[in-house]
Design a protein around this motif. Sequence first.
Motif, PDB file in Angstrom:
ATOM      1  N   THR A  89     -97.301 -13.021  -7.014  1.00  0.00           N
ATOM      2  CA  THR A  89     -96.223 -12.321  -7.515  1.00  0.00           C
ATOM      3  C   THR A  89     -96.712 -10.769  -7.798  1.00  0.00           C
ATOM      4  O   THR A  89     -97.758 -10.512  -7.446  1.00  0.00           O
ATOM      5  CB  THR A  89     -95.627 -12.807  -8.918  1.00  0.00           C
ATOM      6  N   ALA A 108     -97.359  -8.108 -10.510  1.00  0.00           N
ATOM      7  CA  ALA A 108     -97.771  -8.254 -12.062  1.00  0.00           C
ATOM      8  C   ALA A 108     -96.520  -7.181 -12.537  1.00  0.00           C
ATOM      9  O   ALA A 108     -96.468  -6.171 -12.190  1.00  0.00           O
ATOM     10  CB  ALA A 108     -99.112  -7.897 -12.527  1.00  0.00           C
ATOM     11  N   GLY A 109     -95.969  -7.559 -13.740  1.00  0.00           N
ATOM     12  CA  GLY A 109     -94.933  -6.696 -14.361  1.00  0.00           C
ATOM     13  C   GLY A 109     -95.405  -6.503 -15.989  1.00  0.00           C
ATOM     14  O   GLY A 109     -94.512  -6.203 -16.715  1.00  0.00           O
ATOM     15  N   GLN A 165     -99.779  -3.787 -14.192  1.00  0.00           N
ATOM     16  CA  GLN A 165     -98.479  -3.858 -13.601  1.00  0.00           C
ATOM     17  C   GLN A 165     -98.470  -3.279 -12.291  1.00  0.00           C
ATOM     18  O   GLN A 165     -99.042  -2.092 -12.070  1.00  0.00           O
ATOM     19  CB  GLN A 165     -97.695  -2.817 -14.957  1.00  0.00           C
ATOM     20  N   ASN A 206     -97.892 -16.008 -17.429  1.00  0.00           N
ATOM     21  CA  ASN A 206     -97.737 -14.695 -16.785  1.00  0.00           C
ATOM     22  C   ASN A 206     -96.962 -14.680 -15.689  1.00  0.00           C
ATOM     23  O   ASN A 206     -96.307 -13.648 -15.196  1.00  0.00           O
ATOM     24  CB  ASN A 206     -99.226 -14.378 -16.637  1.00  0.00           C
ATOM     25  N   THR A 207     -97.004 -15.735 -14.636  1.00  0.00           N
ATOM     26  CA  THR A 207     -96.296 -15.735 -13.345  1.00  0.00           C
ATOM     27  C   THR A 207     -94.766 -15.717 -13.694  1.00  0.00           C
ATOM     28  O   THR A 207     -94.196 -14.781 -12.806  1.00  0.00           O
ATOM     29  CB  THR A 207     -96.872 -16.916 -12.619  1.00  0.00           C
ATOM     30  N   ASP A 241     -93.543 -12.449 -14.677  1.00  0.00           N
ATOM     31  CA  ASP A 241     -93.566 -11.740 -13.675  1.00  0.00           C
ATOM     32  C   ASP A 241     -92.359 -11.809 -12.845  1.00  0.00           C
ATOM     33  O   ASP A 241     -91.512 -11.195 -12.263  1.00  0.00           O
ATOM     34  CB  ASP A 241     -94.545 -11.716 -12.589  1.00  0.00           C
TER      35      ASP A 241
END
Length: 210
Positions: free
Chosen positions: A81, A83-84, A89, A120-121, A124
């Motif tokens: 993904t 990262a956000g 980020q 975390n995935t 995102d």
Amino acid sequence: VSWPLPEAGAAADELHSSSTEEALPALLEEAGGLWKQSYPASAYREDAALGSGPAARPAPGGHPAPARGLARHNSRGFVATRAGRGQIQGMPYGNCLLLSDGPINNSTGIPFFYVTPKDNTVTDLLKNPMASLTLPEVDGNFCRKNVIDPEDPRCARLTLMGQMVAVPPEEVEFAKQAVFSRHPVVRKWPRSYEWFFMKMNIEHIWLQNW
């Protein structure tokens, strides 16, 4: 072990034509790669790669057959993904997730996931649903029985790209059957983690199958 392929020419012809236990490791070393003596040269012969005997692949059926096979037999995959969050980020971020493309007797080719927003995935994906999912042939018997490293190009690899979305209510029951039949242990995961089902709406398919 993996190694760079030699350039075309006499060296490459010599490398691929050799079938002796002594010569092949030396040639591979000269080609700039790594070699373990525990990997017999017979494992790298063409007949083993094409599949003969108990370790053979199913009969070839074009590109869809091996792609569907990888989607069917892999019980986990590598999801990438963007990262956000925080200091990473916008950077690429990868994670391994359990998956299933359907119950044992009803393979769909569409990967389903049982996830939590605390991952975390998933964080995102809720910000940017675009992702890729890589499925190697490591779960199959062909590479293991022929002693071929999963990174060897002869071990097939499938990458699916598309949008990861929450499974709609009308599909939740099927998603439960798909995931729980392949991964019964997830039924016991703590409910406080707010688990829910996601699936990938596939837009692009990349298959490496030599």
